[in-house]
Design a protein around this motif. Structure first.
Motif, PDB file in Angstrom:
ATOM      1  N   TYR A 434      10.474 -25.969   6.508  1.00 49.99           N
ATOM      2  CA  TYR A 434      10.162 -25.987   8.113  1.00 49.99           C
ATOM      3  C   TYR A 434      11.238 -27.332   8.109  1.00 49.99           C
ATOM      4  O   TYR A 434      10.904 -28.386   8.192  1.00 49.99           O
ATOM      5  CB  TYR A 434       8.874 -26.319   8.594  1.00 49.99           C
ATOM      6  CG  TYR A 434       8.212 -24.990   9.115  1.00 49.99           C
ATOM      7  CD1 TYR A 434       8.320 -23.739   8.276  1.00 49.99           C
ATOM      8  CD2 TYR A 434       7.423 -25.140  10.018  1.00 49.99           C
ATOM      9  CE1 TYR A 434       7.853 -22.643   8.619  1.00 49.99           C
ATOM     10  CE2 TYR A 434       6.756 -23.898  10.667  1.00 49.99           C
ATOM     11  CZ  TYR A 434       7.152 -22.670   9.876  1.00 49.99           C
ATOM     12  OH  TYR A 434       6.295 -21.499  10.394  1.00 49.99           O
ATOM     13  N   ASP A 436      12.237 -28.215  10.946  1.00 52.63           N
ATOM     14  CA  ASP A 436      11.919 -29.037  12.197  1.00 52.63           C
ATOM     15  C   ASP A 436      10.983 -30.123  11.631  1.00 52.63           C
ATOM     16  O   ASP A 436      10.632 -31.010  12.797  1.00 52.63           O
ATOM     17  CB  ASP A 436      11.296 -28.133  13.157  1.00 52.63           C
ATOM     18  CG  ASP A 436      10.020 -27.454  12.734  1.00 52.63           C
ATOM     19  OD1 ASP A 436       9.854 -27.257  11.509  1.00 52.63           O
ATOM     20  OD2 ASP A 436       9.202 -27.315  13.801  1.00 52.63           O
ATOM     21  N   ALA A 450      11.290 -35.202  15.805  1.00 59.11           N
ATOM     22  CA  ALA A 450      10.774 -33.741  15.044  1.00 59.11           C
ATOM     23  C   ALA A 450       9.514 -33.725  15.424  1.00 59.11           C
ATOM     24  O   ALA A 450       8.840 -34.350  16.108  1.00 59.11           O
ATOM     25  CB  ALA A 450      11.162 -34.164  13.557  1.00 59.11           C
ATOM     26  N   LEU A 484      13.843 -23.069  11.644  1.00 65.84           N
ATOM     27  CA  LEU A 484      14.175 -24.244  12.528  1.00 65.84           C
ATOM     28  C   LEU A 484      13.567 -23.763  13.992  1.00 65.84           C
ATOM     29  O   LEU A 484      14.314 -23.211  14.614  1.00 65.84           O
ATOM     30  CB  LEU A 484      15.676 -24.333  12.610  1.00 65.84           C
ATOM     31  CG  LEU A 484      15.856 -25.477  13.551  1.00 65.84           C
ATOM     32  CD1 LEU A 484      15.653 -26.950  12.725  1.00 65.84           C
ATOM     33  CD2 LEU A 484      17.507 -25.473  14.031  1.00 65.84           C
ATOM     34  N   TRP A 485      12.310 -24.364  14.140  1.00 64.35           N
ATOM     35  CA  TRP A 485      11.628 -24.209  15.488  1.00 64.35           C
ATOM     36  C   TRP A 485      12.330 -25.310  16.260  1.00 64.35           C
ATOM     37  O   TRP A 485      12.300 -26.407  15.740  1.00 64.35           O
ATOM     38  CB  TRP A 485      10.415 -24.298  15.291  1.00 64.35           C
ATOM     39  CG  TRP A 485       9.555 -23.346  14.608  1.00 64.35           C
ATOM     40  CD1 TRP A 485       9.145 -23.479  13.188  1.00 64.35           C
ATOM     41  CD2 TRP A 485       9.512 -22.049  14.641  1.00 64.35           C
ATOM     42  NE1 TRP A 485       8.679 -22.338  12.787  1.00 64.35           N
ATOM     43  CE2 TRP A 485       8.804 -21.481  13.624  1.00 64.35           C
ATOM     44  CE3 TRP A 485       9.759 -21.121  15.818  1.00 64.35           C
ATOM     45  CZ2 TRP A 485       8.600 -20.013  13.566  1.00 64.35           C
ATOM     46  CZ3 TRP A 485       9.547 -19.571  15.661  1.00 64.35           C
ATOM     47  CH2 TRP A 485       8.781 -19.415  14.793  1.00 64.35           C
ATOM     48  N   THR A 486      12.338 -25.129  17.464  1.00 64.36           N
ATOM     49  CA  THR A 486      13.102 -25.994  18.428  1.00 64.36           C
ATOM     50  C   THR A 486      12.317 -26.807  19.571  1.00 64.36           C
ATOM     51  O   THR A 486      12.883 -27.028  20.412  1.00 64.36           O
ATOM     52  CB  THR A 486      14.592 -25.105  19.055  1.00 64.36           C
ATOM     53  OG1 THR A 486      14.015 -24.223  19.911  1.00 64.36           O
ATOM     54  CG2 THR A 486      15.256 -24.571  17.612  1.00 64.36           C
ATOM     55  N   TYR A 488      11.345 -29.719  19.591  1.00 62.50           N
ATOM     56  CA  TYR A 488      12.009 -31.001  19.828  1.00 62.50           C
ATOM     57  C   TYR A 488      13.353 -31.120  19.529  1.00 62.50           C
ATOM     58  O   TYR A 488      14.006 -32.176  19.270  1.00 62.50           O
ATOM     59  CB  TYR A 488      11.166 -32.038  19.131  1.00 62.50           C
ATOM     60  CG  TYR A 488       9.731 -31.921  19.351  1.00 62.50           C
ATOM     61  CD1 TYR A 488       9.285 -32.560  20.366  1.00 62.50           C
ATOM     62  CD2 TYR A 488       8.702 -31.099  18.679  1.00 62.50           C
ATOM     63  CE1 TYR A 488       7.762 -32.619  20.905  1.00 62.50           C
ATOM     64  CE2 TYR A 488       7.482 -31.004  18.980  1.00 62.50           C
ATOM     65  CZ  TYR A 488       7.167 -31.864  20.052  1.00 62.50           C
ATOM     66  OH  TYR A 488       5.756 -31.703  20.459  1.00 62.50           O
ATOM     67  N   ILE A 489      14.039 -30.133  19.433  1.00 60.20           N
ATOM     68  CA  ILE A 489      15.476 -29.722  19.178  1.00 60.20           C
ATOM     69  C   ILE A 489      16.375 -29.334  20.149  1.00 60.20           C
ATOM     70  O   ILE A 489      16.234 -28.253  20.643  1.00 60.20           O
ATOM     71  CB  ILE A 489      15.691 -28.993  17.789  1.00 60.20           C
ATOM     72  CG1 ILE A 489      14.683 -29.678  16.568  1.00 60.20           C
ATOM     73  CG2 ILE A 489      17.127 -28.806  17.537  1.00 60.20           C
ATOM     74  CD1 ILE A 489      14.827 -28.812  15.518  1.00 60.20           C
ATOM     75  N   VAL A 495      20.657 -29.627  15.935  1.00 58.79           N
ATOM     76  CA  VAL A 495      20.340 -28.429  14.976  1.00 58.79           C
ATOM     77  C   VAL A 495      21.024 -28.690  13.676  1.00 58.79           C
ATOM     78  O   VAL A 495      20.605 -28.449  12.773  1.00 58.79           O
ATOM     79  CB  VAL A 495      20.828 -26.946  15.815  1.00 58.79           C
ATOM     80  CG1 VAL A 495      20.882 -26.168  14.719  1.00 58.79           C
ATOM     81  CG2 VAL A 495      20.103 -26.720  16.985  1.00 58.79           C
ATOM     82  N   MET A 498      19.382 -31.382  11.573  1.00 60.88           N
ATOM     83  CA  MET A 498      18.127 -31.090  10.726  1.00 60.88           C
ATOM     84  C   MET A 498      18.305 -29.806   9.666  1.00 60.88           C
ATOM     85  O   MET A 498      17.454 -29.723   8.780  1.00 60.88           O
ATOM     86  CB  MET A 498      17.251 -30.349  11.900  1.00 60.88           C
ATOM     87  CG  MET A 498      17.001 -31.307  13.101  1.00 60.88           C
ATOM     88  SD  MET A 498      16.005 -32.865  12.588  1.00 60.88           S
ATOM     89  CE  MET A 498      14.329 -32.048  12.285  1.00 60.88           C
TER      90      MET A 498
END
Length: 779
Positions: A434, A436, A450, A484-486, A488-489, A495, A498
């Motif tokens: 993960y 993120d 993150a 990559l869950w977003t 907090y991105i 991107v 991370m």
């Protein structure tokens, strides 16, 4: 001498002088991912110059495109563009890079690079294989070689990937990224020898793909009214946020990926994570709404109503358009985090449960079976169209759709179970994959926020996707992927940061055979590889350049042993007083034993400058490194780290629960008995606990202290209660202490009471939270 002869001689001399004066740089095949077989000779290298040609077989459009890619890649490093030409069968070529197909090769994505002074040949069974050979060649050339001739060592590389599925996921539901950036992301996959983009297109917080039959999905569902600030703080930015891809834009991305031999697998997550769809078409929910596109992060009770006839038709219609856009064999249908809350009280869902005879058993509820019914229905629809499904490992909770491929994210256990059941599996365990999660435990110096957790570069590299399986079951592990869950991105630069360079570590997991892997050697190769990131203006983490420090408790010596190292064996300097080390500070040559309170800092000294300081504050007290025994609830195996000594090692944790500085407990009081070694006077006991409600972690509600002189009979001498945390956005280290009259004791029993339940308004309201504690100080 004739004028023509004079001109010819002058031109020849000019070319000779130009050639003699041209800078020469050496290529290096120690690339990422590491090729499986590299055999170099002592023969003369091939010299790549601006006059070198790239040749491809006449009439082969795929290899022509590959040749054009190679010319472009070489230009990025050297500044000159090599001509691309075709050749006819039987023709010979010298001083050229020749691309060919070899049907005798056994691996579809394998390649062979043969280099001599006369030229370079890159061959593969397929154009895909040739493309990966091109990636190795481009990465072997120095990143900054403007105008230089490149000397490529003579020899042969034989290579092929370990896994057929080599993926990265990009979530555009939480935060949206435009077409051009998705293309950049695809280029990063190509650079790292990956062949699959898992594209997460729908979420509670936004529907991102145009569906012509349901226009409200993008008219309404692609826009949220505002976005929560931070970690579900309860405060919002009051700014509408949205974006979506038209079908033509999605097709453009698919074509762009195909040219780089990358398959785009779309994900429409169902039946949960559907608030954006419900806000668009409220009749698809169990309550009928009203609903709104989610403005904060989490798991929501409102999901699709499976008992509603319109729901399955809706899903079939959506999937019909999805498969028209995306030609991939697989369609990802999610299946994760779908609460059964609404289904339990929905008349339509309960009616369908009865009509289909869905029964509960010891492991599964009738509502679990309802989810399986939904997943199986969509699988059968997609199978009828020649496609197969991938689902998150929650699809194992019930009757697994028979042909489903399982993507294991909640650790590796789900993947192991699925492989044992005969399902194909893609390993993407959150504790390794993960991206993120934080990649450093020094959150204060991380440039971006993150979601939490801690997945450093070395942890990614250590993933073994087939661990826990026998030889027969291992064949069901078709590959690995990072997600990559977003939530907090929010930016393109974030991107990049991370995923880079963790993507390089994953690439070697996916490509290189395990017996070839060595983290220290990888880290050394990575430093050179990152020059490509630097050249291309990418934002990337540079922790691999920092000093790697291990702080190991030695209870026998009552010392913390500090062991230091760097990826490239750079000189290390350190201090003990908290000052930043310089070139004149103490040089590190062997492990350092700390036996008193210290503020340790170390840096790597290189010709390019000093690294960021690595450090730790060590605070000694009367219980430091004393024998300690946990007699109550034990740490959860996942959060046991170095064990009980963590609570008396003099090192305090920050707000990263996964850093190893904390022990995580669940479901009862924590009781620790500490042997101070001799009878001594004490008057204060303290500890720290982590409050991180977003990750279901809460502080303690009480401390009790008992003492003994023989370790058998204890007398309680003090206790204190603390209020339970109620602020849902809280993420901080909390201090707890109890003081009392000076007491003589050798043994100290400390009982730490957890918070019994998550507070009202929390997504897990009423459920038991984790308790993470670190140092128990006795003074």
């Amino acid at each position: 001498m004739s004028k023509i002869s004079q001109t010819f001689l002058a031109g020849t001399l000019s070319l000779c002088l130009l050639s003699c004066n041209t800078e020469k740089k050496e290529a290096c095949y120690q690339v990422v991912p590491l090729p499986q077989e590299l055999n170099l000779t002592q023969e003369a290298p091939f010299t790549l110059t601006s006059r070198t040609s790239i040749l491809y077989p006449e009439g082969n459009d795929l290899l022509k495109r590959n040749a054009e890619f190679l010319s472009e890649y070489i230009s990025q490093s050297t500044g000159y563009t090599l001509p691309v030409k075709s050749f006819k069968e039987g023709e010979t070529a010298k001083r050229a890079i020749v691309l060919t197909l070899d049907p005798q090769m056994t691996e579809a994505e394998g390649y062979r690079i043969s280099t001599s002074a006369e030229g370079i040949s890159i061959s593969g069974q397929t154009a895909n294989g040739v493309f990966y050979g091109i990636q190795t060649l481009r990465k072997s050339i120095p990143a900054q070689a403007q105008g230089a001739d490149i000397l490529l060592p003579a020899g042969e590389i034989k290579d092929a990937p370990r896994f057929a599925y080599r993926g990265m996921m990009l979530d555009v539901g939480r935060h949206f990224f435009p077409v051009e950036f998705v293309k950049e992301y695809i280029d990063l996959l190509a650079l790292h020898n990956m062949n699959t983009l898992h594209w997460h297109l729908t979420e509670d917080q936004g529907w991102r793909i145009e569906i012509k039959k349901y226009p409200k999905l993008t008219e309404i569902g692609s826009i949220r009214s505002c976005t929560v600030i931070g970690h579900n703080s309860g405060e919002y930015d009051n700014t509408p946020y949205g974006g979506f891809f038209t079908q033509e834009e999605a097709r453009e991305i698919v074509r762009y990926a195909q040219e780089r031999y990358i398959t785009v697998i779309p994900e429409v997550d169902l039946p949960g994570h559907m608030l954006a769809a419900l806000a668009s078409y409220p009749e698809l929910g169990c309550t009928g709404g009203p609903y709104e596109v989610a403005t904060q992060w989490g798991v929501f009770d409102d999901v699709l109503c499976i008992g509603n006839e319109k729901t399955l038709q809706f899903l079939e219609d959506v999937m019909a358009e999805i498969i028209d856009i995306f030609p991939s064999k697989y369609i990802h249908i999610g299946g994760d985090e779908a609460p059964r809350t609404r289904w339990k009280t929905c008349p339509k869902c309960q009616a369908l449960i009865r009509a289909k005879g869905l029964k509960a058993d010891k492991e599964h509820t009738a509502e679990d079976r309802l989810q399986s019914y939904c997943m199986t229905h969509i699988e059968q629809f997609l199978n009828s169209k020649g496609r197969q499904i991938i689902g998150w490992d929650e699809i194992l909770e019930g009757d697994v759709a028979p042909n489903a491929t399982v993507m294991s994210w909640r650790g590796s256990a789900g993947g192991i179970k699925a492989a044992q059941m005969g399902h194909d599996v893609i390993m993407t365990p959150n504790d390794f994959c993960y991206f993120d999660y934080f990649q450093s435990d020094d959150r204060a110096n991380e440039p971006y926020d993150a979601i939490g957790g801690y997945v450093p570069l070395e942890k990614v590299y250590s993933l073994e996707p087939t661990a826990g399986l026998d030889e027969g079951q291992k064949k069901h592990i078709i590959g690995a992927q990072a997600n990559l869950w977003t939530e907090y991105i929010t930016s393109e630069a974030q991107v990049e940061y991370m995923v880079l360079p963790r993507m390089a570590a994953l690439a070697e997991v996916q490509w290189t055979q395990p017996e070839k892997k060595d983290y220290k050697k990888f880290a050394s190769r990575l430093i050179r590889f990152m020059e490509l990131y630097q050249r291309d203006g990418l934002t990337y983490a540079q922790h691999v350049l920092d000093v790697k420090a291990e702080f190991t408790p030695d209870t026998a010596r009552k010392a913390i042993i500090v062991t230091l190292g760097t990826a490239d064996d750079a000189t290390i300097r350190y201090t003990l007083d908290g000052s930043t080390p310089t070139a004149s500070s103490q040089a590190y040559s062997e492990p350092v034993a700390l036996t008193q309170s210290s503020e340790f800092k170390a840096v790597a000294i290189r010709p390019t400058g000093s690294s960021k300081a690595t450090g730790k504050t060590i605070t000694f007290h009367k219980a430091s490194l004393c024998p300690i025994q946990l007699t109550g609830v034990q740490p959860a195996p996942r959060y046991a780290f170095a064990g009980a000594v963590t609570l008396v090692d003099g090192m305090k944790g920050n707000d990263n629960y996964a850093s190893g500085a904390w022990l995580g407990f669940y479901g009862g009081d924590v009781t620790a008995v500490i042997d101070l070694g001799e009878t001594t006077s004490i008057q204060r006991v303290s500890t720290e606990a982590l409050a991180d409600l977003g990750n279901w972690i809460m502080g303690c509600t009480g401390i009790a202290v008992a003492t003994s002189t023989d370790g058998k009979t204890f007398n309680q001498i003090a206790g204190k209660e603390f209020p339970a945390e109620t602020v849902l956005s809280k993420r901080a280290v909390e201090n707890y202490a109890v003081t009392f009259d000076a007491t003589e004791a050798r043994y100290v029993k400390v009982t730490v009471k957890p918070t019994p339940a998550l507070p009202q308004g929390h997504a897990g309201e009423g459920k038991i939270p984790f308790l993470f504690i670190d140092e128990i100080a006795v003074e």
